[in-house]
Design a protein around this motif. Structure first.
Motif, short mmCIF file in Angstrom:
data_model
loop_
_atom_site.label_atom_id
_atom_site.label_comp_id
_atom_site.label_asym_id
_atom_site.label_seq_id
_atom_site.Cartn_x
_atom_site.Cartn_y
_atom_site.Cartn_z
N GLN A 62 53.40 -66.92 -16.49
CA GLN A 62 52.44 -67.69 -15.69
C GLN A 62 52.78 -69.18 -15.70
O GLN A 62 52.75 -69.84 -14.66
CB GLN A 62 51.02 -67.47 -16.23
N LEU A 76 47.52 -69.21 -20.88
CA LEU A 76 48.61 -68.90 -19.97
C LEU A 76 49.79 -68.35 -20.76
O LEU A 76 50.17 -68.94 -21.78
CB LEU A 76 49.06 -70.15 -19.20
N SER A 124 37.80 -69.87 -14.35
CA SER A 124 38.41 -68.55 -14.41
C SER A 124 38.11 -67.83 -15.72
O SER A 124 37.62 -68.42 -16.68
CB SER A 124 39.94 -68.67 -14.25
N LEU A 142 47.45 -64.27 -11.56
CA LEU A 142 46.74 -65.54 -11.71
C LEU A 142 46.84 -66.37 -10.44
O LEU A 142 45.84 -66.95 -9.97
CB LEU A 142 47.32 -66.32 -12.88
N SER A 159 50.86 -66.91 -26.18
CA SER A 159 50.38 -67.64 -25.01
C SER A 159 49.94 -69.04 -25.40
O SER A 159 49.75 -69.36 -26.58
CB SER A 159 49.21 -66.90 -24.36
N TYR A 166 40.44 -66.58 -17.55
CA TYR A 166 41.63 -66.67 -18.39
C TYR A 166 41.40 -67.56 -19.60
O TYR A 166 40.83 -68.65 -19.48
CB TYR A 166 42.82 -67.18 -17.58
N LYS A 167 41.85 -67.08 -20.75
CA LYS A 167 41.72 -67.84 -22.00
C LYS A 167 42.99 -68.62 -22.34
O LYS A 167 43.00 -69.41 -23.27
CB LYS A 167 41.39 -66.88 -23.15
#
Length: 248
Positions: free
Chosen positions: A206, A202, A197, A233, A166, A199-200
């Motif tokens: 995504q 993408l 968010s 997402l 990612s 999320y760390k």
């Protein structure tokens, strides 16, 4: 590799776009080992030749490379800054990403000899002046939707740490700002969503879908299909934005 070694230098322009340059040691194998998928291969069509009596010279192109390459025989971050200065392009300018795409560069902040010779030969550039004469052409490619999509997709593999599948969130936000910041009206809101968010980073799916979302979904999100095949997402972004808008 510790956190400091993987740190990212974010160079901001006056207009706010960012070109991240990773200050890290290039892998021991300098040659192009990273998988760059076939759709990102540059297609050079209708490039104007430099108005000079001299024909393109591979020897001159190689000498130009060695002007910047250090003992590792690669143009690294410090030499890249000098290269940008010589061609009068800021390191954070999106033109540098377009150029990297043409060279099929595997690692952000580095050009290997093979990448340089392959890409510059396709562009028919063997000196600073010839490349400067192509800058308008490189910028115009961003207006071609197919070419832009290829550059956008290439940016994912180009910018990510090669030992990660990612793109880390700081780099993702920087690259999105560079690629979509000036053209997608919802980008400031989407950036704000990513900031808060969980999320760390993408993943590739995504990343690809963010571009499709930016091209097909109305600014008011009225044509967003919650039952469509969008990543979670983006479902969460739409829900977050609608809740936010309702409270304003």
């Amino acid at each position: 590799m510790d956190k400091a070694a993987r740190s990212i230098q974010l160079v901001k322009s006056s207009k706010g776009s960012i070109m991240p340059v990773k200050k890290r040691k290039i892998p021991d194998d300098h040659e192009h080992k990273c998988k760059i998928t076939s759709f990102t291969r540059p297609q050079i069509c209708g490039v104007k030749t430099f108005s000079s009596d001299k024909q393109f010279s591979s020897k001159r192109c190689l000498a130009w490379f060695h002007k910047y390459a250090g003992p590792d025989k690669v143009v690294g971050p410090e030499a890249m800054e000098k290269f940008c200065e010589d061609i009068a392009v800021e390191p954070e300018n999106i033109i540098m990403l377009v150029l990297a795409w043409h060279l099929e560069a595997a690692n952000m902040g580095y050009f290997t000899k093979d990448e340089w010779l392959r890409g510059m030969t396709l562009l028919q550039c063997d000196c600073t002046e010839r490349l400067q004469s192509k800058l308008d052409y490189l910028h115009s490619e961003l207006n071609d939707t197919v070419v832009f999509k290829n550059i956008y997709r290439y940016a994912f593999d180009f910018a990510r740490d090669k030992n990660q599948r990612s793109l880390d969130m700081d780099t993702a936000k920087s690259m999105l700002a560079l690629l979509l910041g000036r053209t997608w009206p919802l980008f400031p809101v989407f950036h704000q969503f990513l900031e808060q968010s969980k999320y760390k980073g993408l993943n590739k799916d995504q990343w690809y879908n963010v571009l499709e979302f930016s091209r097909t979904i109305n600014t008011d999100l009225s044509n967003y299909d919650e039952d469509g095949a969008w990543p979670v997402l983006l479902d969460e972004f739409v829900e977050w934005q609608k809740t936010r808008s309702a409270s304003l």
